[in-house]
Design an enzyme around this catalytic site. Structure first.
Site, PDB file in Angstrom:
ATOM      1  CG  ASP A  98       5.923  22.232  58.879  1.00 28.97           C
ATOM      2  OD1 ASP A  98       5.789  23.124  58.007  1.00 28.97           O
ATOM      3  OD2 ASP A  98       5.193  22.175  59.892  1.00 28.97           O
TER       4      ASP A  98
ATOM      5  CG  HIS B 216       0.783  19.226  65.299  1.00 30.96           C
ATOM      6  ND1 HIS B 216       0.776  20.396  64.578  1.00 30.96           N
ATOM      7  CD2 HIS B 216      -0.524  18.861  65.437  1.00 30.96           C
ATOM      8  CE1 HIS B 216      -0.471  20.715  64.274  1.00 30.96           C
ATOM      9  NE2 HIS B 216      -1.269  19.806  64.789  1.00 30.96           N
TER      10      HIS B 216
ATOM     11  CG  ASP C 155       4.225  25.477  61.272  1.00 34.67           C
ATOM     12  OD1 ASP C 155       3.837  24.866  60.263  1.00 34.67           O
ATOM     13  OD2 ASP C 155       3.713  25.321  62.396  1.00 34.67           O
ATOM     14  CG  ASP C 156       2.200  26.359  57.151  1.00 36.34           C
ATOM     15  OD1 ASP C 156       2.380  25.122  57.265  1.00 36.34           O
ATOM     16  OD2 ASP C 156       1.101  26.890  57.370  1.00 36.34           O
TER      17      ASP C 156
ATOM     18  CB  CYS D  18       2.092  20.747  61.194  1.00 35.92           C
ATOM     19  SG  CYS D  18       1.677  22.380  60.565  1.00 35.92           S
TER      20      CYS D  18
END
Length: 474
Positions: A308, A105, A12-13, A52
């Protein structure tokens, strides 16, 4: 034919600061480096949306936000005539589908943790649907250090006046005794246990790591990898937003993160926190890859690693994602085929995460739906794709301003909210916003997007060709 297994890892990120992409000089990602050494690294991979949920729904459907209607948090599962997902297609073909962590998510309840000063933040599954899986381990609560915020930028004693986006805009060390409570540690543990078992059916094993998503609370040893006085800051121009449209400037400065961080002297600390979170994530990826290598499935498993969406840490005076510039949209993408298959080590052409759906089905000998937006990446991975002959290719070759440019038809489309789209083709990025304002950058000459070329007549043909590639929201 024995179908290959799939180990599917999403972080994530995670932006383009991993070592194989060379976007940050300090970063240390030894596990990702090892994966890259045995697979194909896509040097210019892009999410379909810097958010996301929208990004992940594109990956699982092979469709752009303009096709699914999911630009941010719009309904998907209950929508009439919704798209078939990768999971459903694989299970239909006999795959055992196992997942752990943040795959679809979800979010932690940082508001409750901050308001009540709790030492953990509860997880809320939002888009995951248990019926999709044969087995799924949901995300554990996230341990929170005491004395928050550790960066001292906000007053949590007056929590009701802290903006929601700042409830988790923090970084620092988590207590050593709580490391085994961290969600990513537990996710890796569950995946390792799954991989250690023998499996009678081919499997799809989805591993969703939360870091380096905010807050950047990680064990101290990962911060120690990046001494503060050695941390390199991003290149930033103070007047960088002078030539961008008003809508882009509003997105960049709302909230005024860069101003707040400079005011509190936290820029170098924040970059240290993000780098530490990347290395922490890398360590968990390393655990999973080691478990795969020691497992019965080691020789017949596809591994795909992706982020993502990207993340800004001051570039263009912006922090976080939620914009259509390079840092918010460029992501890691590494694909490793089962042992013994020859592949290209690096691919330079722009590709999109929307291409993962048809690529994985292609590798498994399955037909993707005919009406998706993605294109299989296998011709690039195996070096069999020929260069296109579009108008922009011909123009690039004949224009003396860009003589020697290597152009191609492969492009990547990005969208943020309805009506705002960006395209990457070859060396170019073109963006058109919902109010019809525009940006054009030559990233070969201007890798940090400092000079908006809109209005320069020399590049009018580029603008027109790229603009014709943008999708419609109708």
């Amino acid at each position: 034919m024995e179908r290959p297994n799939i180990l599917f890892i999403v972080a994530d990120d995670l932006n383009s600061w991993i070592a194989p992409l060379g976007r940050h000089p300090n970063v240390k990602t030894p596990a990702i480096d090892r994966l890259a050494s045995r697979g194909t690294t896509f040097l210019r991979a892009y999410c379909t949306a810097p958010y996301c949920n929208a990004s992940r729904m594109s990956v699982f459907t092979g469709c752009l936000p303009t096709t699914t209607g999911v630009y941010q948090n719009e309904p998907f599962w209950e929508a009439p005539l919704r798209r078939v997902t990768l999971l459903e297609r694989l299970r239909e073909a006999g795959y055992f589908c196992f997942g752990a962590g943040k795959v679809f998510h979800g979010s932690f309840d940082y508001a409750d943790a901050g308001r009540n000063k709790t030492l953990s933040a509860k997880w809320n599954d939002i888009e995951n649907r248990p019926a999709l899986w044969d087995e799924f381990q949901t995300t554990a609560a996230e341990p929170m250090p005491s004395g928050r915020p550790l960066n001292g930028m906000f007053d949590f004693e007056d929590f009701q006046n802290v903006m929601p986006m700042n409830h988790h805009f923090d970084w620092g060390a988590i207590e050593p005794s709580r490391e085994s409570e961290m969600p990513d540690f537990k996710t890796a543990e569950a995946v390792c246990e799954f991989l250690e078992k023998p499996h009678k059916r081919p499997f799809f094993c989805a591993t969703g790591f939360y870091k380096p998503h905010l807050p950047w609370y990680v064990p101290q040893r990962f911060l120690d990898l990046y001494p503060l006085d050695e941390v390199s800051l991003p290149f930033v121009k103070n007047d960088d937003l002078d030539d961008v449209p008003a809508i882009a400037k509003t997105w960049a400065l709302s909230p005024p993160d860069h101003e707040t961080i400079l005011k509190h002297g936290q820029w170098r600390n924040a970059v240290q926190g993000y780098l530490g979170a990347i290395s922490y994530c890398d360590s968990q990826i390393g655990r999973v890859l080691a478990a795969l290598d020691a497992s019965p499935a080691a020789d017949n498993t596809i591994v795909v690693l992706w982020g993502d969406n990207g993340f800004h840490l001051g570039e263009k005076l912006h922090w976080r994602k939620f914009v259509l510039w390079e840092e918010a949209t460029r992501v890691p993408l590494i694909l490793s085929l089962p042992r013994g298959e020859a592949t290209a080590s690096r691919v330079e052409k722009p590709v999109s995460l929307v291409d993962l759906f048809p690529t994985l089905l292609d590798l498994c000998g399955l037909e993707p739906p005919a009406d998706i937006d993605g294109r299989s990446l296998l011709p690039l991975v195996r070096g069999t794709e020929t260069e296109g002959r579009s108008a922009i290719v011909r123009w690039l070759r004949g224009n003396p301003l860009v003589r020697g440019a290597k152009a191609e038809d492969r492009s990547a489309i990005m969208t943020w909210l309805r009506g705002n789209h960006s395209v990457r083709l070859g060396r170019w990025r073109y963006t058109r916003y919902s109010d019809m304002s525009e940006e054009l950058y030559d990233l070969s000459a201007d890798p940090y997007e400092w000079n908006n070329l809109i209005g320069d007549a020399r590049f009018e043909n580029v603008r027109l060709d790229l603009g014709a590639r943008l999708p419609s929201d109708d």
